[in-house]
Design a protein around this motif. Structure first.
Motif, PDB file in Angstrom:
ATOM      1  N   ALA A  73     -32.944  -1.559  -1.936  1.00  0.00           N
ATOM      2  CA  ALA A  73     -32.606  -2.967  -2.153  1.00  0.00           C
ATOM      3  C   ALA A  73     -32.304  -3.281  -3.609  1.00  0.00           C
ATOM      4  CB  ALA A  73     -33.757  -3.850  -1.670  1.00  0.00           C
ATOM      5  N   ALA A  74     -32.997  -2.605  -4.523  1.00  0.00           N
ATOM      6  CA  ALA A  74     -32.859  -2.907  -5.953  1.00  0.00           C
ATOM      7  C   ALA A  74     -32.773  -1.599  -6.732  1.00  0.00           C
ATOM      8  CB  ALA A  74     -34.050  -3.740  -6.421  1.00  0.00           C
ATOM      9  N   PRO A  75     -31.619  -0.935  -6.697  1.00  0.00           N
ATOM     10  CA  PRO A  75     -31.501   0.408  -7.284  1.00  0.00           C
ATOM     11  C   PRO A  75     -31.666   0.465  -8.791  1.00  0.00           C
ATOM     12  CG  PRO A  75     -29.362  -0.408  -6.547  1.00  0.00           C
ATOM     13  CD  PRO A  75     -30.383  -1.358  -6.017  1.00  0.00           C
ATOM     14  N   GLY A  76     -31.634  -0.671  -9.468  1.00  0.00           N
ATOM     15  CA  GLY A  76     -31.797  -0.643 -10.916  1.00  0.00           C
ATOM     16  C   GLY A  76     -33.238  -0.652 -11.385  1.00  0.00           C
ATOM     17  N   ALA A  98     -43.154  11.742  -3.002  1.00  0.00           N
ATOM     18  CA  ALA A  98     -42.697  11.434  -4.356  1.00  0.00           C
ATOM     19  C   ALA A  98     -41.325  12.035  -4.627  1.00  0.00           C
ATOM     20  CB  ALA A  98     -43.707  11.949  -5.372  1.00  0.00           C
ATOM     21  N   TRP A  99     -41.096  13.228  -4.117  1.00  0.00           N
ATOM     22  CA  TRP A  99     -39.823  13.930  -4.318  1.00  0.00           C
ATOM     23  C   TRP A  99     -38.668  13.142  -3.695  1.00  0.00           C
ATOM     24  CZ3 TRP A  99     -39.318  17.784  -7.589  1.00  0.00           C
ATOM     25  CH2 TRP A  99     -38.220  18.647  -7.521  1.00  0.00           C
ATOM     26  N   ALA A 104     -34.221   9.151  -4.220  1.00  0.00           N
ATOM     27  CA  ALA A 104     -33.671   7.858  -3.805  1.00  0.00           C
ATOM     28  C   ALA A 104     -33.441   6.922  -4.974  1.00  0.00           C
ATOM     29  CB  ALA A 104     -34.605   7.203  -2.790  1.00  0.00           C
ATOM     30  N   THR A 105     -34.249   7.049  -6.029  1.00  0.00           N
ATOM     31  CA  THR A 105     -34.136   6.163  -7.191  1.00  0.00           C
ATOM     32  C   THR A 105     -33.304   6.778  -8.317  1.00  0.00           C
ATOM     33  OG1 THR A 105     -36.180   7.056  -8.144  1.00  0.00           O
ATOM     34  CG2 THR A 105     -36.384   5.095  -6.735  1.00  0.00           C
ATOM     35  N   ILE A 176     -33.380  18.626  -6.134  1.00  0.00           N
ATOM     36  CA  ILE A 176     -32.724  17.328  -6.249  1.00  0.00           C
ATOM     37  C   ILE A 176     -32.065  17.234  -7.611  1.00  0.00           C
ATOM     38  CG2 ILE A 176     -34.256  16.134  -4.635  1.00  0.00           C
ATOM     39  CD1 ILE A 176     -35.803  15.027  -7.026  1.00  0.00           C
ATOM     40  N   ASP A 177     -31.087  16.323  -7.730  1.00  0.00           N
ATOM     41  CA  ASP A 177     -30.371  16.134  -8.992  1.00  0.00           C
ATOM     42  C   ASP A 177     -31.081  15.105  -9.860  1.00  0.00           C
ATOM     43  OD1 ASP A 177     -28.370  17.977  -8.337  1.00  0.00           O
ATOM     44  OD2 ASP A 177     -27.215  16.442  -7.265  1.00  0.00           O
TER      45      ASP A 177
END
Length: 362
Positions: A73-76, A98-99, A104-105, A176-177
């Protein structure tokens, strides 16, 4: 690092309303997890208001699911569990959650962990609690070993409490990147603070952590732990929740003052925190609160928190003065300031957010 923090204080004293500060200070908002259908809107409002991040303190609902919804909802926003209960979940399960949140963030998630207390862990969760400090130390190292295993395919952790040495491709989240999530722990006593500096990436200070306690215990003990593991103390985030009472008139502040008084009495009833009151000059506060608690007298508990307690442990200010007050009070020690009750009143989120934005942009 000390020079930078002193600069923050000097600029706070010289600051004029509407003028940006210098080196960035992160200001987050704290919330308990909400129903999943409503957390997205709260996250969007928090981001739009100007906060750096949103911190979920785990209670009856899980912090991880709320963080997952907020990430979409709030990617920033920076997101963190502050804190999630460690022992009822295996280190691998916690690491996997957590991973995924770190992915996701896009690398803006912090994993905050705490021990909780024996009654909750044993009687509510049905988990082990013996020697919680050393157990949490091993837990943190086990979680970090799982992070490494997701990248390398090799899991190899052998500690006092956790032995982990098996992983296969179908049970690994894979690389993950983004860098590994930061792992922070809640700590109050000197041993835990040193341990945070030694093996964690940050420490969640207790809501009763007034500036004197932070200077006497948190900063030096974290530095001792960091030195033990050949790290710089500046690499360890000091995350400070701050209770505030804000309003431009006495009438505006009066209601918040009573809410804060009740919160302080709740936290202050724990025997392990008694030394914080005592060292701040309020000897016997915990004993007096517990006497009222045992009698079921909740109003009496709150009454043990005097205006003098509040002046020491809480930041009280007008709206125009709040940013300066926070930077002057915590800028020399805190990496992130978390506004404890900024989201309690939906009508004032934007006002608190404007304060957060004025501090964090510069």
């Amino acid at each position: 690092m000390a020079t930078e923090r002193n600069l923050k204080i000097r600029r706070a004293r010289e600051h004029r309303p509407g003028q940006a500060y210098g080196p960035r200070v992160y200001v987050d908002a704290m919330t308990t997890p909400q129903p999943l259908h409503s957390i997205g809107e709260l996250a969007r409002r928090t981001e739009a208001a100007g906060f750096s991040g949103l911190l979920f303190t785990e209670t009856g609902r899980t912090a991880y699911l709320n963080a997952a919804v907020a990430s979409q909802a709030a990617p920033g926003l920076d997101l963190s569990t502050g804190v999630a209960v460690a022992f009822p979940r295996s280190p691998f399960v916690t690491a996997a959650s957590a991973w995924e949140l770190q992915e996701a963030t896009d690398g803006k998630f912090r994993l905050g962990l705490g021990t909780q207390v024996r009654t909750h862990v044993v009687r509510r969760y049905g988990a082990e609690f013996e020697r919680p400090g050393p157990r949490l130390r091993d837990y943190v190292l086990a979680v970090k070993a799982c992070f490494s295993a997701f990248r390398t395919g090799k899991l190899d952790h052998h500690g006092e409490f956790y032995d982990l040495d098996f992983i296969s491709p179908q049970w690994s989240a894979g690389p993950i990147d983004a860098p590994d999530p930061k792992v922070d722990i809640a700590a109050v006593n000197p041993w835990m603070l040193r341990m945070a500096g030694e093996v964690a990436d940050g420490v969640h200070v207790h809501p009763l952590g007034e500036p004197g306690y932070i200077a006497r215990h948190v900063v030096p003990k974290v530095a001792e732990g960091a030195a033990k593991s050949s790290r710089s103390a500046s690499d360890i985030a000091i995350i400070v929740p701050v209770m505030t009472i804000v309003g431009d008139t006495d009438e505006e502040r009066a209601k918040e003052r009573e809410l804060v008084r009740a919160s302080m009495s709740f936290y202050g009833s724990t025997p392990n925190y008694a030394f914080i009151w005592d060292e701040a000059g309020f000897e016997g506060t915990t004993a007096r609160i517990r006497e009222k608690q045992k009698a079921g007298d909740f109003k009496g508990m709150a009454a043990q928190i005097t205006d003098e307690h509040i002046a020491t442990f809480v930041t009280e200010s007008t709206w125009d003065g709040l940013a300066d007050a926070l930077v002057a009070k915590y800028g020399d020690t805190a990496t992130r300031v978390v506004l404890y009750n900024a989201l309690a009143d939906p009508e004032r989120i934007e006002r608190y957010g404007a304060v957060a934005r004025s501090i964090s942009t510069g």
